[in-house]
Scaffold this active site. Structure first.
Site, mmCIF file in Angstrom:
data_model
loop_
_atom_site.group_PDB
_atom_site.id
_atom_site.type_symbol
_atom_site.label_atom_id
_atom_site.label_comp_id
_atom_site.label_asym_id
_atom_site.label_seq_id
_atom_site.Cartn_x
_atom_site.Cartn_y
_atom_site.Cartn_z
ATOM 1 N N SER A 13 0.833 -1.199 0.000
ATOM 2 C CA SER A 13 0.000 0.000 0.000
ATOM 3 C C SER A 13 0.867 1.247 0.000
ATOM 4 C CB SER A 13 -0.904 0.017 1.231
ATOM 5 O OG SER A 13 -1.497 1.285 1.398
ATOM 6 N N HIS A 36 -1.203 -1.282 -4.146
ATOM 7 C CA HIS A 36 -2.517 -0.944 -3.616
ATOM 8 C C HIS A 36 -2.589 0.573 -3.448
ATOM 9 C CE1 HIS A 36 -6.215 -2.239 -1.527
ATOM 10 N NE2 HIS A 36 -5.997 -1.226 -0.686
ATOM 11 N N ASP A 38 -4.634 3.646 -2.205
ATOM 12 C CA ASP A 38 -5.733 4.023 -1.318
ATOM 13 C C ASP A 38 -6.262 5.405 -1.688
ATOM 14 O OD1 ASP A 38 -5.654 1.794 0.798
ATOM 15 O OD2 ASP A 38 -3.569 2.469 0.737
ATOM 16 N N MET A 40 -8.998 8.111 -0.685
ATOM 17 C CA MET A 40 -9.887 8.476 0.418
ATOM 18 C C MET A 40 -10.389 9.898 0.233
ATOM 19 S SD MET A 40 -7.766 6.950 3.659
ATOM 20 C CE MET A 40 -6.729 5.489 3.502
ATOM 21 N N HIS A 69 -8.195 1.037 -4.326
ATOM 22 C CA HIS A 69 -9.178 0.801 -3.266
ATOM 23 C C HIS A 69 -9.851 2.134 -2.976
ATOM 24 C CE1 HIS A 69 -9.876 -0.379 1.247
ATOM 25 N NE2 HIS A 69 -10.994 -0.229 0.577
ATOM 26 N N MET A 71 -12.045 4.282 -1.033
ATOM 27 C CA MET A 71 -12.730 4.522 0.238
ATOM 28 C C MET A 71 -13.399 5.874 0.147
ATOM 29 S SD MET A 71 -9.815 2.936 2.747
ATOM 30 C CE MET A 71 -8.478 3.108 1.537
ATOM 31 N N MET A 140 -11.947 -6.040 4.864
ATOM 32 C CA MET A 140 -11.122 -5.147 5.671
ATOM 33 C C MET A 140 -10.833 -5.790 7.017
ATOM 34 S SD MET A 140 -10.381 -2.528 3.845
ATOM 35 C CE MET A 140 -9.593 -1.590 5.170
ATOM 36 N N GLY A 145 -9.303 3.796 6.670
ATOM 37 C CA GLY A 145 -9.043 5.217 6.855
ATOM 38 C C GLY A 145 -7.609 5.561 7.188
ATOM 39 N N PHE A 146 -6.946 4.704 7.966
ATOM 40 C CA PHE A 146 -5.585 5.026 8.389
ATOM 41 C C PHE A 146 -4.717 3.770 8.394
ATOM 42 C CE2 PHE A 146 -8.188 8.350 10.230
ATOM 43 C CZ PHE A 146 -7.464 9.496 9.929
ATOM 44 N N GLY A 147 -3.445 3.941 8.039
ATOM 45 C CA GLY A 147 -2.501 2.849 8.115
ATOM 46 C C GLY A 147 -1.980 2.673 9.531
ATOM 47 N N GLY A 148 -1.268 1.561 9.757
ATOM 48 C CA GLY A 148 -0.633 1.337 11.043
ATOM 49 C C GLY A 148 -1.528 0.776 12.123
ATOM 50 N N ASP A 178 -6.921 -6.382 3.986
ATOM 51 C CA ASP A 178 -6.246 -5.089 4.055
ATOM 52 C C ASP A 178 -6.330 -4.568 5.475
ATOM 53 O OD1 ASP A 178 -5.264 -2.539 3.764
ATOM 54 O OD2 ASP A 178 -6.827 -1.848 2.401
ATOM 55 N N GLY A 180 -3.288 -4.119 8.974
ATOM 56 C CA GLY A 180 -2.567 -4.804 10.031
ATOM 57 C C GLY A 180 -1.810 -6.037 9.592
ATOM 58 N N GLY A 200 1.265 -2.309 4.228
ATOM 59 C CA GLY A 200 1.822 -0.969 4.126
ATOM 60 C C GLY A 200 3.150 -0.845 4.840
#
Length: 228
Positions: A13, A36, A38, A40, A69, A71, A140, A145-148, A178, A180, A200
């Site tokens: 990502s 990937h 993202d 948003m 993707h 979103m 999902m 909405g957010f990575g990490g 997608d 974690g 990611g």
């Protein structure tokens, strides 16, 4: 049932990449199966990234296929624009579509694989009859909405049910996850039935993204080849 486990694919990502140097960041993941992307809109999810003009440019310079993707709200209106860019696959959220079957067919008609994403709390069963319309089912494993974020184990039963449905149908639909994904969680997701993995920070957070991709792929491939 399939005669052999599905091929495991690693799609890094760019949400974890350096947005000031995206062309160079794409060059670092040339061994990936796809990238990937993202998208948003700060409406469907509380974050804002990129849109059609940037994705169009990425499509022209990427050494690997683009897996978008979306979103975003109003998926029925906007998703076809991304397919028109020549992307390998475009995934919309079913929660943002008024006519998901029609949209999936339109994406395919415009030359892209059709993907449909489900948030962690969105049930799978109402959409199983749609499998023939899809090339990718994205489950999902975090809230979008957010990575990490940390992998949500509560999604594993949904992945298992998706794999059972896909195998039982005989239809070639990729089960993508997608959120974690690490060298540890990819094993659980692969054992549950996923075969396409979005990663990611597990790729871009390592000194060598290429080595990270190979390690993730090896872990996933080993897991899916284990006896049930």
């Amino acid at each position: 049932m399939p005669t052999s486990p599905p091929k495991c694919c690693i799609n890094p990502s760019i949400l974890s990449a350096d947005f000031a140097n995206l062309e160079a960041e794409l060059a670092r993941i040339g061994s990936a199966d796809a990238v990937h992307v993202d998208v948003m809109d700060n409406h469907f999810v509380p974050n804002l990234t990129i849109g059609v003009p940037v994705v169009e440019r990425l499509q022209k310079v990427s050494p690997v296929p683009l897996d978008a993707h979306l979103m975003i709200s109003h998926a029925d209106r906007w998703a076809p624009h991304y397919a028109d860019l020549g992307l390998d696959s475009v995934t919309f959220h079913v929660e943002a579509s008024d006519a998901p079957i029609k949209l999936a067919r339109e994406l395919r008609a415009r030359g892209s694989k059709a993907g449909m994403a489900l948030r962690p709390a969105t049930p799978l069963e109402p959409y199983l009859d749609m499998l023939p319309e899809l090339d990718v089912l994205l489950i999902m494993t975090v809230e979008p909405g957010f990575g990490g974020q940390a992998f949500l184990d509560v999604t594993l039963p949904k992945i298992r049910r998706a794999r059972e449905a896909v195998d039982g149908s005989g239809i070639d639909v990729a089960i993508q996850v997608d959120g974690g994904i690490t060298e540890e969680t990819i094993i659980r997701a692969a054992e549950a039935g996923a075969n396409v993995f979005v990663a990611g920070s597990a790729v871009y957070g390592r000194p060598s993204p290429a080595e990270a991709i190979e390690a993730l792929r090896a872990h996933a491939q080993h897991a899916v080849h284990q006896p049930a």
